[in-house]
Write a protein that holds these residues in place. Structure first.
Motif, PDB file in Angstrom:
ATOM      1  N   LYS A 174      42.361  38.627  30.958  1.00 51.09           N
ATOM      2  CA  LYS A 174      42.861  39.479  32.248  1.00 51.09           C
ATOM      3  C   LYS A 174      42.316  40.381  31.539  1.00 51.09           C
ATOM      4  CE  LYS A 174      47.003  40.673  32.201  1.00 51.09           C
ATOM      5  NZ  LYS A 174      48.324  41.581  32.452  1.00 51.09           N
ATOM      6  N   MET A 175      42.760  41.119  30.919  1.00 51.64           N
ATOM      7  CA  MET A 175      43.008  42.701  31.479  1.00 51.64           C
ATOM      8  C   MET A 175      41.483  43.021  31.187  1.00 51.64           C
ATOM      9  SD  MET A 175      45.491  43.519  27.376  1.00 51.64           S
ATOM     10  CE  MET A 175      44.622  45.362  27.679  1.00 51.64           C
ATOM     11  N   GLU A 176      40.456  42.634  30.307  1.00 47.72           N
ATOM     12  CA  GLU A 176      38.779  42.501  30.798  1.00 47.72           C
ATOM     13  C   GLU A 176      38.743  42.703  32.318  1.00 47.72           C
ATOM     14  OE1 GLU A 176      37.460  43.564  27.276  1.00 47.72           O
ATOM     15  OE2 GLU A 176      36.590  43.278  29.199  1.00 47.72           O
ATOM     16  N   SER A 189      44.634  39.471  46.561  1.00 51.51           N
ATOM     17  CA  SER A 189      44.127  41.319  47.064  1.00 51.51           C
ATOM     18  C   SER A 189      45.511  41.836  48.134  1.00 51.51           C
ATOM     19  CB  SER A 189      42.665  41.089  48.191  1.00 51.51           C
ATOM     20  OG  SER A 189      41.873  39.753  48.030  1.00 51.51           O
ATOM     21  N   LYS A 190      46.308  41.170  48.899  1.00 55.42           N
ATOM     22  CA  LYS A 190      47.417  41.268  48.758  1.00 55.42           C
ATOM     23  C   LYS A 190      48.384  42.673  48.013  1.00 55.42           C
ATOM     24  CE  LYS A 190      47.649  37.972  53.407  1.00 55.42           C
ATOM     25  NZ  LYS A 190      47.632  36.941  53.631  1.00 55.42           N
ATOM     26  N   GLU A 191      48.403  41.660  47.157  1.00 51.87           N
ATOM     27  CA  GLU A 191      49.133  42.020  45.797  1.00 51.87           C
ATOM     28  C   GLU A 191      48.358  43.253  44.917  1.00 51.87           C
ATOM     29  OE1 GLU A 191      51.428  37.875  45.385  1.00 51.87           O
ATOM     30  OE2 GLU A 191      50.988  39.448  43.331  1.00 51.87           O
ATOM     31  N   GLY A 192      47.356  43.738  45.259  1.00 58.36           N
ATOM     32  CA  GLY A 192      46.557  44.952  44.689  1.00 58.36           C
ATOM     33  C   GLY A 192      46.102  44.334  43.909  1.00 58.36           C
ATOM     34  N   ILE A 193      45.991  42.689  43.409  1.00 59.60           N
ATOM     35  CA  ILE A 193      45.045  42.758  42.450  1.00 59.60           C
ATOM     36  C   ILE A 193      43.658  42.039  42.804  1.00 59.60           C
ATOM     37  CG2 ILE A 193      45.387  40.781  40.522  1.00 59.60           C
ATOM     38  CD1 ILE A 193      48.019  39.949  41.038  1.00 59.60           C
ATOM     39  N   GLU A 194      42.378  43.257  42.012  1.00 56.05           N
ATOM     40  CA  GLU A 194      41.681  42.407  41.626  1.00 56.05           C
ATOM     41  C   GLU A 194      40.990  41.738  40.729  1.00 56.05           C
ATOM     42  OE1 GLU A 194      40.889  43.561  45.587  1.00 56.05           O
ATOM     43  OE2 GLU A 194      39.409  43.240  44.569  1.00 56.05           O
ATOM     44  N   ILE A 195      40.300  41.095  40.959  1.00 58.89           N
ATOM     45  CA  ILE A 195      39.476  40.058  39.532  1.00 58.89           C
ATOM     46  C   ILE A 195      38.075  40.080  40.034  1.00 58.89           C
ATOM     47  CG2 ILE A 195      39.619  37.626  38.000  1.00 58.89           C
ATOM     48  CD1 ILE A 195      42.001  37.008  40.100  1.00 58.89           C
ATOM     49  N   ASP A 196      37.068  40.173  38.460  1.00 58.01           N
ATOM     50  CA  ASP A 196      35.780  40.295  38.118  1.00 58.01           C
ATOM     51  C   ASP A 196      35.434  38.312  37.920  1.00 58.01           C
ATOM     52  OD1 ASP A 196      33.348  40.616  38.276  1.00 58.01           O
ATOM     53  OD2 ASP A 196      33.828  42.483  36.696  1.00 58.01           O
ATOM     54  N   GLU A 197      35.164  38.473  38.588  1.00 58.08           N
ATOM     55  CA  GLU A 197      34.945  36.669  38.451  1.00 58.08           C
ATOM     56  C   GLU A 197      33.864  36.496  38.224  1.00 58.08           C
ATOM     57  OE1 GLU A 197      34.668  37.749  41.749  1.00 58.08           O
ATOM     58  OE2 GLU A 197      33.337  37.754  42.918  1.00 58.08           O
ATOM     59  N   LYS A 198      32.864  37.223  38.299  1.00 54.76           N
ATOM     60  CA  LYS A 198      31.800  37.359  37.370  1.00 54.76           C
ATOM     61  C   LYS A 198      31.887  37.025  36.011  1.00 54.76           C
ATOM     62  CE  LYS A 198      28.286  38.588  41.479  1.00 54.76           C
ATOM     63  NZ  LYS A 198      27.293  39.463  41.978  1.00 54.76           N
ATOM     64  N   GLN A 199      32.636  38.527  35.888  1.00 51.35           N
ATOM     65  CA  GLN A 199      32.752  39.186  34.383  1.00 51.35           C
ATOM     66  C   GLN A 199      33.621  37.503  33.641  1.00 51.35           C
ATOM     67  OE1 GLN A 199      31.246  41.524  32.324  1.00 51.35           O
ATOM     68  NE2 GLN A 199      33.299  41.694  30.732  1.00 51.35           N
ATOM     69  N   LEU A 200      34.103  37.228  34.729  1.00 49.22           N
ATOM     70  CA  LEU A 200      34.948  36.108  33.939  1.00 49.22           C
ATOM     71  C   LEU A 200      34.661  35.221  33.396  1.00 49.22           C
ATOM     72  CD1 LEU A 200      37.884  35.013  33.434  1.00 49.22           C
ATOM     73  CD2 LEU A 200      37.991  34.289  35.142  1.00 49.22           C
ATOM     74  N   SER A 201      32.986  34.658  34.378  1.00 45.32           N
ATOM     75  CA  SER A 201      32.150  33.650  33.952  1.00 45.32           C
ATOM     76  C   SER A 201      31.499  33.355  32.820  1.00 45.32           C
ATOM     77  CB  SER A 201      31.463  33.720  35.559  1.00 45.32           C
ATOM     78  OG  SER A 201      31.794  33.442  36.743  1.00 45.32           O
ATOM     79  N   SER A 253      42.156  43.905  37.735  1.00 46.87           N
ATOM     80  CA  SER A 253      43.047  45.255  37.129  1.00 46.87           C
ATOM     81  C   SER A 253      43.570  45.473  38.434  1.00 46.87           C
ATOM     82  CB  SER A 253      41.290  46.607  38.307  1.00 46.87           C
ATOM     83  OG  SER A 253      41.194  45.944  39.294  1.00 46.87           O
ATOM     84  N   VAL A 254      44.462  45.929  38.508  1.00 50.12           N
ATOM     85  CA  VAL A 254      46.216  46.520  39.696  1.00 50.12           C
ATOM     86  C   VAL A 254      45.914  48.075  40.561  1.00 50.12           C
ATOM     87  CG1 VAL A 254      48.548  46.176  40.355  1.00 50.12           C
ATOM     88  CG2 VAL A 254      47.072  45.021  38.425  1.00 50.12           C
ATOM     89  N   LYS A 255      45.729  47.546  41.489  1.00 46.69           N
ATOM     90  CA  LYS A 255      45.380  48.838  42.195  1.00 46.69           C
ATOM     91  C   LYS A 255      46.866  50.468  41.703  1.00 46.69           C
ATOM     92  CE  LYS A 255      43.134  47.551  45.895  1.00 46.69           C
ATOM     93  NZ  LYS A 255      42.386  47.153  47.715  1.00 46.69           N
ATOM     94  N   SER A 256      46.679  50.473  42.790  1.00 42.55           N
ATOM     95  CA  SER A 256      47.831  52.249  42.317  1.00 42.55           C
ATOM     96  C   SER A 256      49.053  51.532  42.738  1.00 42.55           C
ATOM     97  CB  SER A 256      47.795  53.379  42.912  1.00 42.55           C
ATOM     98  OG  SER A 256      47.569  52.691  44.148  1.00 42.55           O
ATOM     99  N   MET A 257      50.479  52.286  41.837  1.00 40.71           N
ATOM    100  CA  MET A 257      51.628  52.320  42.611  1.00 40.71           C
ATOM    101  C   MET A 257      51.881  51.744  43.794  1.00 40.71           C
ATOM    102  SD  MET A 257      53.469  51.579  39.609  1.00 40.71           S
ATOM    103  CE  MET A 257      54.774  51.946  40.002  1.00 40.71           C
TER     104      MET A 257
END
Length: 706
Positions: A269-271, A128-140, A274-278
């Protein structure tokens, strides 16, 4: 209370131990896996599940970190053996959320086991600190198994993970899956359909069994070979494999499925990520955009190394001159105090001359180790390994070989030991064989001595950089030859840790530099001191009184000081040739003569087999015996410049750059390579290469200067 046995699996440095510690009221048991020294950690805790209305006693067995289910390392052997042969109920796969794609490569292999799996997306707070968001439900949904975000630091997801373990345990069968490309999915469907028609009974789901058959899993083949279904199944498998080979244009199944795993991991990973803006990018990512840039990365690395060698010579030259002058003064004071006797010669020429010639290069050693330690502790060296992976593959190596190779610039002993991180045996042996081409710190004084003597202070830094780069490039070409003709085999997939950039740890740098400097001085005060005394003794004995009396008579008969000095130098040269050292040098001179070496240089090289520092101390003893230059410039540099031709000096540098490392490093090499026979191969390879290239360097230099 129902027991649940959990296998905790994941790649190294994903926070498995921290996750275990985050489980409150855990009982810890530490032992060893059967037959090996790898630690076995078991955690026992209770879960009261309100939904299932049951109490469970959970046993978590922390498996060693493994990048894949292979047998390249002891840790991976233990992990693979446990997952395939031991009794357990669930695999909890711990992932580093900040390196999702790399970690999913291992997840795909765990899913293929057909066991029940729960995925713990650890370090979610750092992601989260690095701006990385993971949709764990989609990954499941993609993986077919529960995916829980966890953090050992914040205790996030710990309770959810416990309940997921119970939930998966209570399920009758796993729903995990890995999606492959269309050709493989078609063949999996054909095999599954056939098994359903035959109503074949198996503990594994049909899909997982079909995948194992297509991967030519040895254990599955052995088991199914005795089954009645095998006669009908075999033609289907053959046809399926031919279809797959046609699509991939290769019959290497390990390569095919490695590509499939990579494609699946990247697609997943691509699915889901997502990484927040620059603006959300951290400092590490911003610096990496520059430092591991495909165009600028390697030139920047070469510039940094060039700058380091410039500093090594430029900054180190000032204290080097002071130390040299101090030892010269000390030797003169000893001669004044003790006169011209044997004791004065032993102390001034043997001890002070030999040891002083080594200690004067201590500043250069400190600067070089300081620079390498700075690059390592900041996290830059791992980037260079990643950056050079594609380049290294052209020479039969890969990026992971960079770490032991660059360690070789400091000392070959830890470099040989660092090669243990290479999983593939052939890759490890190739790396071991070429580490010696990376000039260790003990060779630096020899280079500094000759570079300063023949090229001057203004060019010495560039010459030093050229020597190190030339040795490294030569090592790469030798690696290519070894890979092509000796150690043939497949390349190992490249996986490299990419730590965040860190401020240099002053404590770690001090520990590294101090330890290396102390080790260098310990050698100077013990081993090199003893070697210097031995060289002095061998160069002064046996005495030839007839020659001494003849020359003393000639010296007394003339009043011309220049003639007296010339006669005295001639006497010293005659006595040296008659000594034990002279006899050894003359005996080996025919071997070295085509390279332009005199017997003194030959002896220095032979002494260097014990320790490379002894080369300088030996030259210091031998070339300081006669005073053939002006009295005010009687340092070792002046003696070397006066008595060794430039072409011979270039050939000498090339030979030192290539030939066998010191005895201590050679012993470690033999141990790490797997036997003394490999040391014999190394001796033949390095000696032959050193002689041939030194001969070429000598001849080419003669052509240039004449």
């Amino acid at each position: 209370m129902k027991p649940i046995i959990v296998a905790l699996a994941g790649q190294p440095n994903v926070g498995k131990s921290s996750l275990i510690n985050a489980i409150s009221n855990a009982k810890l048991k530490v032992g060893n896996f059967s037959g090996v020294t790898v630690d076995k950690t078991e955690v026992i805790f209770n879960i009261c599940d309100e939904v299932a209305c049951k109490d469970y006693e959970v046993h978590i067995i922390d498996l060693p970190g493994a990048y894949s289910l292979t047998e390249y390392t002891i840790e991976e052997k233990v992990t693979k053996s446990f997952l395939q042969n031991d009794e357990y109920d669930i695999i909890v796969n711990v992932l580093d959320s900040t390196n999702l794609q790399r970690n999913l490569l291992f997840t795909t292999q765990l899913l293929e086991t057909g066991k029940k799996v729960v995925v713990a997306l650890n370090m979610s707070d750092e992601a989260s600190k690095e701006g990385i968001e993971i949709d764990e439900k989609q990954l499941s949904a993609i993986l077919g198994v529960p995916c829980i975000k966890t953090s050992a630091n914040t205790k996030e997801g710990i309770e959810e993970l416990k309940h997921a373990i119970v939930e998966v345990f209570e399920k009758q069968q796993t729903t995990s899956k890995v999606i492959y490309s269309d050709p493989i999915e078609e063949e999996i469907a054909r095999i599954v359909s056939f098994m359903k028609e035959k109503k074949y009974k198996t503990s594994l789901p049909y899909r997982h069994l079909a995948v194992k058959l297509l991967q030519e899993d040895e254990d599955v083949y052995k088991k199914m070979h005795d089954e009645p279904i095998w006669i009908e199944l075999l033609p289907i498998i053959r046809e399926a494999l031919e279809h797959i080979y046609l699509h991939y244009n290769t019959k290497d199944l390990s390569e095919i499925f490695a590509d499939e795993h990579f494609a699946f991991a990247k697609g997943a990973k691509m699915e889901v990520m997502s990484v927040k803006s620059m603006r959300a990018k951290n400092l590490t990512q911003k610096i990496d955009n520059l430092m591991i840039n495909k165009i600028l990365g390697i030139p920047l690395f070469l510039f940094l190394m060039w700058g380091l060698f410039q500093l090594t010579f430029t900054l180190g030259n000032v204290p080097m001159d002071w130390i040299d002058a101090g030892f010269t003064w000390l030797a003169d004071e000893v001669r004044t105090l003790l006169g011209d006797g044997e004791l004065a010669s032993l102390i001034a020429d043997g001890i002070i001359g030999g040891v002083g010639a080594v200690i004067m290069f201590l500043p250069n050693i400190i600067i070089l180790f300081l620079g390498i330690a700075l690059l390592e502790t900041t996290g830059y060296m791992s980037r260079v390994a990643f950056l050079l992976d594609g380049f290294f593959h052209k020479f039969g190596l890969h990026g992971k070989s960079f770490i032991p190779l660059v360690t070789g610039f400091g000392c070959s002993v830890p470099a040989y030991m660092a090669a243990r991180t290479l999983k593939n045996e052939k890759d490890r042996l190739i790396t071991l064989f070429i580490i010696g081409f990376m000039s260790c710190g003990a060779r630096l004084p020899i280079y500094v001595l000759f570079a300063g003597a023949f090229f001057g202070q203004e060019k010495a830094g560039n010459i030093l950089f050229l020597i190190y780069i030339s040795g490294a490039m030569l090592g790469l070409f030798m690696a290519k030859a070894l890979k092509t003709f000796v150690f043939k085999g497949d390349d190992e997939p490249f996986v490299m840790e990419m730590p965040k950039y860190r401020m240099p740890s002053l404590k770690l740098i001090w520990h590294t530099v101090y330890g290396q400097a102390k080790s260098y001085l310990n050698k100077a005060g013990t081993f090199i001191l003893a070697a210097s005394v031995m060289v002095w003794f061998a160069s002064n004995y046996p005495k030839n009184e007839t020659i001494e009396q003849t020359y003393q008579t000639k010296i007394e008969q003339t009043q011309n000081k220049k003639v007296q000095a010339a006669l005295d130098n001639e006497l010293q040269a005659k006595l040296l040739e008659q000594s034990y050292l002279g006899k050894i040098g003359h005996a080996s001179e025919p071997f070295f003569a085509p390279l332009g070496f005199d017997w003194k240089m030959s002896v220095a090289l032979e002494a260097g087999l014990a320790a490379k520092e002894v080369v300088v101390s030996t030259l210091g003893v031998l070339y300081s015996l006669g005073d053939q230059v002006d009295q005010e410039s009687n340092s070792l540099l002046a003696q070397i410049r006066a008595q060794i031709p430039l072409a011979s000096a270039v050939a000498f540098i090339v030979f030192v750059m290539i030939y066998l490392p010191c005895f201590a490093a050679s012993a470690v090499f033999a141990r790490e390579a797997g036997g003394w026979k490999y040391l014999v191969y190394l001796f033949v390879m390095t000696t032959a290469s050193a002689w041939i290239l030194s001969f070429l360097a000598y001849r080419v230099t003669l052509m240039i200067i004449t």
